[in-house]
Structures are given as C-alpha cells and as structure tokens.
Design an enzyme around this catalytic site. Structure first.
Site, short mmCIF file in Angstrom:
data_model
loop_
_atom_site.label_atom_id
_atom_site.label_comp_id
_atom_site.label_asym_id
_atom_site.label_seq_id
_atom_site.Cartn_x
_atom_site.Cartn_y
_atom_site.Cartn_z
N TYR A 182 0.88 -1.17 0.00
CA TYR A 182 0.00 0.00 0.00
C TYR A 182 0.92 1.22 0.00
O TYR A 182 1.70 1.40 0.95
CB TYR A 182 -0.87 0.03 1.26
CG TYR A 182 -1.96 -1.03 1.32
CD1 TYR A 182 -1.69 -2.32 1.78
CD2 TYR A 182 -3.27 -0.73 0.93
CE1 TYR A 182 -2.69 -3.28 1.84
CE2 TYR A 182 -4.27 -1.69 0.99
CZ TYR A 182 -3.97 -2.96 1.46
OH TYR A 182 -4.97 -3.91 1.52
N LYS B 114 -12.25 -5.00 3.28
CA LYS B 114 -13.23 -5.50 4.24
C LYS B 114 -14.57 -5.96 3.64
O LYS B 114 -15.32 -6.69 4.28
CB LYS B 114 -13.54 -4.42 5.30
CG LYS B 114 -12.44 -4.16 6.26
CD LYS B 114 -12.36 -5.28 7.29
CE LYS B 114 -10.98 -5.41 7.86
NZ LYS B 114 -10.31 -6.65 7.61
N TYR C 25 -6.98 -5.39 10.23
CA TYR C 25 -6.78 -5.92 8.87
C TYR C 25 -7.12 -7.40 8.81
O TYR C 25 -7.78 -7.85 7.87
CB TYR C 25 -5.33 -5.67 8.42
CG TYR C 25 -5.14 -5.81 6.93
CD1 TYR C 25 -5.46 -4.76 6.07
CD2 TYR C 25 -4.68 -6.99 6.37
CE1 TYR C 25 -5.30 -4.89 4.70
CE2 TYR C 25 -4.51 -7.13 5.01
CZ TYR C 25 -4.83 -6.07 4.18
OH TYR C 25 -4.69 -6.20 2.81
P1 RFL Z 1 -22.52 -8.49 -4.44
O1 RFL Z 1 -21.25 -9.24 -4.64
O2 RFL Z 1 -22.67 -7.17 -5.04
O3 RFL Z 1 -23.70 -9.46 -4.93
C1 RFL Z 1 -25.03 -9.01 -5.08
C2 RFL Z 1 -25.71 -9.84 -6.13
O4 RFL Z 1 -27.09 -9.48 -6.20
C3 RFL Z 1 -27.49 -9.40 -7.56
N1 RFL Z 1 -28.68 -8.54 -7.64
C4 RFL Z 1 -29.95 -9.01 -7.75
N2 RFL Z 1 -30.44 -10.26 -7.85
C5 RFL Z 1 -31.78 -10.41 -7.95
N3 RFL Z 1 -32.65 -9.35 -7.99
C6 RFL Z 1 -32.20 -8.09 -7.89
N4 RFL Z 1 -33.05 -7.06 -7.90
C7 RFL Z 1 -30.80 -7.88 -7.77
N5 RFL Z 1 -30.02 -6.77 -7.66
C8 RFL Z 1 -28.75 -7.19 -7.58
C9 RFL Z 1 -26.25 -8.84 -8.25
O5 RFL Z 1 -26.26 -9.13 -9.65
C10 RFL Z 1 -25.12 -9.57 -7.51
O6 RFL Z 1 -24.75 -10.79 -8.13
O7 RFL Z 1 -22.83 -8.32 -2.87
P2 RFL Z 1 -22.42 -9.21 -1.60
O8 RFL Z 1 -22.80 -10.66 -1.80
O9 RFL Z 1 -22.94 -8.48 -0.43
O10 RFL Z 1 -20.82 -9.21 -1.57
C11 RFL Z 1 -20.12 -8.03 -1.32
C12 RFL Z 1 -18.76 -8.05 -2.02
O11 RFL Z 1 -18.96 -8.38 -3.38
C13 RFL Z 1 -18.01 -6.70 -1.91
O12 RFL Z 1 -18.17 -6.19 -0.61
C14 RFL Z 1 -16.50 -6.84 -2.19
O13 RFL Z 1 -16.25 -7.15 -3.55
C15 RFL Z 1 -15.75 -5.55 -1.82
N6 RFL Z 1 -14.32 -5.57 -2.15
C16 RFL Z 1 -13.41 -6.23 -1.33
N7 RFL Z 1 -13.83 -6.89 -0.23
C17 RFL Z 1 -12.94 -7.60 0.53
O14 RFL Z 1 -13.36 -8.18 1.55
N8 RFL Z 1 -11.60 -7.68 0.22
C18 RFL Z 1 -11.09 -7.03 -0.86
O15 RFL Z 1 -9.90 -7.18 -1.16
C19 RFL Z 1 -11.99 -6.26 -1.67
N9 RFL Z 1 -11.55 -5.61 -2.77
C20 RFL Z 1 -13.85 -4.93 -3.28
C21 RFL Z 1 -12.45 -4.97 -3.57
C22 RFL Z 1 -14.71 -4.28 -4.14
C23 RFL Z 1 -14.20 -3.65 -5.26
N10 RFL Z 1 -15.14 -3.00 -6.09
C24 RFL Z 1 -15.35 -3.43 -7.41
C25 RFL Z 1 -16.10 -2.13 -5.48
C26 RFL Z 1 -11.92 -4.35 -4.67
C27 RFL Z 1 -12.80 -3.68 -5.52
C28 RFL Z 1 -12.20 -2.98 -6.69
C1 PHB Z 2 -7.27 -6.87 -4.39
O1 PHB Z 2 -6.37 -7.72 -4.52
O2 PHB Z 2 -8.17 -6.72 -5.25
C2 PHB Z 2 -7.29 -5.98 -3.20
C3 PHB Z 2 -6.35 -6.18 -2.20
C4 PHB Z 2 -6.36 -5.35 -1.08
C5 PHB Z 2 -7.29 -4.33 -1.00
C6 PHB Z 2 -8.24 -4.15 -1.99
C7 PHB Z 2 -8.23 -4.98 -3.11
O3 PHB Z 2 -7.28 -3.51 0.08
#
Ligand code: RFL
Ligand code: PHB
Length: 390
Positions: A200, A296, A384
């Site tokens: 980071y 998170k 973390y």
């Molecule tokens: P999701 O994964 O958004 O899934 C929701 C699902 O609901 C569907 N949906 C519907 N289905 C039926 N009817 C409807 N009306 C609907 N509306 C929506 C959607 O199509 C989808 O499939 O939510 P969920 O399950 O709560 O999971 C949350 C996680 O996906 C999210 O918090 C993480 O990706 C966040 N995040 C990270 N989290 C970590 O713990 N560690 C990480 O390293 C991390 N890196 C990240 C991330 C999120 C990122 N972005 C893209 C915001 C890195 C990035 C870049």
């Molecule tokens: C990732 O690998 O996508 C990633 C790792 C650490 C973070 C966020 C995203 O804090």
C-alpha cells in the site's frame, strides 16, 4: 413455489448463506439477475480474513482456496521513500489469504449445484411483499414467466444496487454515507508478482496498491479521478503512473506485464441502520459499503451471513426469535468497526485534493506511528486480519 428462506442475490453473501442453511437442513432459493458466467467472471475482491477462510473451510468449500490461494503473513506500507512491513502474524497470530472473489463464487455455485440447490439466474423485476406478515413473498420474472416465491423469510443479499433495502420503510431506516472525491483505477496483468506481500503506497501523486492473483496474474490499483475513463489511459501511461508511485520508495521496480483488464471504481462508505424489518433481513453490500482500502467488503458480507445463519438456525431448531431480533444490532458492531478502519486507512493513504501541507504531514506522522509503534501496528493488524474487538 415455496421455500423456507428466499434469498435475493447470488454474490458471496447470498450463495454462502444458501449453502450454510443447506448444511443445517434449511431450504432456500436464490434469485439472481445476472447469469452464471457473469457472476463467475466479475473481478472484485482479493483478500480473505482468516475468519472467512475458516468458515469456507468448515462449510466444505475451502479446498481450492487452500490449494490455489496465497497465504500472506504481512503487508507493506510505502511512504516518504521507505517501505515498512506490518507483520500480521507476528502481531496477531492470524494471517490473510489472497484468493479472488470470483473464485470463491465458483466454489460456492459448484457446491449449490452439486447439492441440487435452487439457484435461478437471469431473473428480473424482483419485488418483495408481505414482510410485515409471517408469509412474505418475492415476485419476479424468469424465462418469460411471472413467478412468486413464498417463504418464511426474505434475505436481501442483492448488493449496493439491489431492491431489498428500499423495502424497509425510509422512516425506520437511517442511511449514513460518505462519498470520497477519488476512485481506484484497477488493472489485471500477466507476469510474476512484484513483491511477496501486498504494498500500500502513499505518494504525492496519489495512492497505489500492488496486489496479486496468482503466480502469473497480478492485480494493481492507483488512485484516480472517479469520473475518469479507462480509454484515457494507455498501457504506457498506466505503468508510468504505477512506477512513479511505488518504485520511488526504495528503488525496487515493480514488474510490468501485458494488461488484460482495466476498470475504475468509485469509493464510498455507507451504512443502512437498521438492517432488518419484519421478515426481511439485509446482508452484505445491500446494507453497507466500505472503500476497498481496508479489504473488508467481502469479509463483512461473510460475517453478516455467519450471524444470520445462527439466528435462522435457532428459529428453525429451537423456535427462538431472539437472535433474529438482535441480528442488526449484532452485525452493526462489526460493521462500524470495519467502517472506521476502512475510512481511517483511506484517509491516511490517499492524496486529498486541497489538503494543506499541515494535513499532509499528519498523514505522514500517522504512517510513521503505525510502522514504528508496536501498539499502533497491532491495532492496524488486528483490524486488517479481522480480529479487532467490537
Ligand atoms: P454483491 O457481490 O454485489 O452481490 C449481489 C448480487 O445481487 C445481484 N442482484 C440481484 N439479484 C436479484 N434481484 C435483484 N433485484 C438484484 N439486484 C442485484 C447482483 O447481480 C449480484 O450478483 O454483494 P455481496 O454478496 O454483499 O458481496 C459483497 C462483495 O462483493 C463486496 O463487498 C467486495 O467485492 C468488496 N471488495 C473487497 N472486499 C474484501 O473483503 N476484500 C477485498 O480485497 C476487496 N476488494 C472490493 C475490492 C470491491 C471492489 N469494487 C469493485 C467495489 C476491490 C474492488 C475494486
Ligand atoms: C485486491 O487484490 O483486489 C485488493 C487487495 C487489497 C485491497 C483491496 C483490493 O485492500
């Protein structure tokens, strides 16, 4: 159609909940707007806390994560020309695993399919009814037909853009929000890892993060204007920006490779309180969002599902409602801890437009402190890896 628990959304929250309920003999149906290919290929999170790994392992869906994920015992903070390590395992006894979210989803879908679990992809026009009664239902369109799913409970796992949250009357709900004036430009590239652990980096040009996906695929991010477009960035410009922000700290060059995916994500903190009303419960991004700096989001979704599974199990096995009644209160303690940590780490690491030289020095002072004081480093490490007291 009738089931015990109707779940909206096949992200990590919805699929894991369905699988954990199945293991306890509780029936559920998962409704998802996207198709299987789409959910299994969307690139998002990468860092799994030990508690997330343990739950996936206990649930019998951890084999590939264990074989293919990379166990990390620390990460590095780069700032002011230096790189300093946070020794997660040494400070907390816990570690993290880097394993992509869409791989977790593949494992969960495979487990649901193997158990003949009811998963409906490609639904539309989802709406929720009767949550004030003990016979709620979900209406939706699927393969050209209008369908109704009757159930005992509706669980909204439909992410930040879903329909569930709005079914809790606005008067009973308070939304807390902070929008950050920056985003992350994310790339996936071919090539070996640049470092054994995540880096980071705080730099005067802006934040950068060096992460990984596998021995041959790397994930990197750099702070950008959230309204920018990936078309404005040639591969050469992306590498120049990443080199400028990461290499300068100790002269080690990150390894360039062929970029095969680019995206820009906005940064937001958001909490909906309450997370429940009548027979409707929200879990994961449907109820809360964190900026990705603390890694998170996925872990919080898993933590919600753990609490909800216990509460639903107590209802079906012992006819108890106390754990369901206290679901939101229980889940929100961990959520607010993670909200604070993500906000804190984001504020410390990013270039903040208009920040005075005084405020910039405060960021540096904070980084000096967390990388030299064992107490401060331990606080950061506990958060973390996800074992901070709540
Ligand atoms: P999701 O994964 O958004 O899934 C929701 C699902 O609901 C569907 N949906 C519907 N289905 C039926 N009817 C409807 N009306 C609907 N509306 C929506 C959607 O199509 C989808 O499939 O939510 P969920 O399950 O709560 O999971 C949350 C996680 O996906 C999210 O918090 C993480 O990706 C966040 N995040 C990270 N989290 C970590 O713990 N560690 C990480 O390293 C991390 N890196 C990240 C991330 C999120 C990122 N972005 C893209 C915001 C890195 C990035 C870049
Ligand atoms: C990732 O690998 O996508 C990633 C790792 C650490 C973070 C966020 C995203 O804090």
């Amino acid at each position: 159609m009738r089931t015990q628990v109707g779940i909206i959304g096949a992200g990590p929250a919805g699929l894991l909940l369905s699988h954990l309920l199945h293991l306890r003999g509780i029936d559920s149906v998962v409704l998802e707007t996207r198709n299987r290919d789409q959910i299994e290929s969307t690139i998002r999170a990468g860092v799994l806390e030990q508690g997330t790994m343990d739950l996936l392992t206990e649930a019998g869906v951890g084999a590939r994560m264990k074989a293919e994920g990379a166990l990390h015992h620390g990460f590095e903070l780069a700032f002011e020309g230096k790189r300093r390590r946070i020794d997660l395992t040494g400070l907390t006894g816990h570690s993290i695993t880097v394993y992509a979210q869409h791989e977790v989803l593949k494992d969960l879908v495979a487990a649901r399919v193997a158990a003949n679990g009811a998963l409906r992809f490609g639904v539309s026009e989802t709406s929720i009814h009767g949550i004030d009664s003990d016979k709620p239902s979900i209406r939706y369109r699927h393969e050209g037909e209008t369908c109704e799913l009757q159930c005992d409970f509706v669980i909204g796992c439909d992410g930040s853009q879903g329909v569930s949250r709005a079914s809790i009357p606005q008067a009973l709900r308070k939304d807390y929000e902070r929008v950050y004036p920056f985003g992350w430009f994310g790339i996936l590239c071919e090539g070996p890892p640049s470092s054994d652990e995540l880096i980071y980096a705080r730099h005067e040009r802006g934040f950068a993060l060096v992460s990984t996906r596998s021995p041959n695929v790397q994930r990197m991010y750099f702070q950008c204007d959230p309204k920018d477009s990936v078309e404005n960035w040639s591969d050469d410009c992306i590498w120049a920006e990443l080199h400028a922000r990461v290499d300068s700290h100790d002269g080690q060059r990150i390894v360039d490779g062929k970029i095969f995916q680019k995206n820009i994500v906005g940064m937001r903190s958001f909490v909906s309180a309450t997370m429940q009303h009548g027979r409707l419960f929200l879990a994961g991004d449907a109820a809360h969002i964190v900026p990705p700096t603390g890694a998170k989001g996925l872990n919080l979704a898993v933590a919600d599902v753990r609490v909800l599974t216990q509460a639903l199990n107590a209802f079906y096995v012992e006819n108890r409602t106390d754990l369901l009644d206290s679901y939101s209160e229980t889940a929100l303690k961990r959520i607010w801890r993670a909200e604070h940590f993500s906000y804190w780490m984001t504020s410390m690491m990013h270039r903040i437009e208009g920040a005075s030289p005084f405020e910039q020095q405060l960021q540096v002072a904070e980084l000096e402190y967390v990388t030299t004081s064992r107490a401060a480093a331990t606080a950061m490490a506990e958060n973390y890896v996800g074992v901070a007291a709540v």
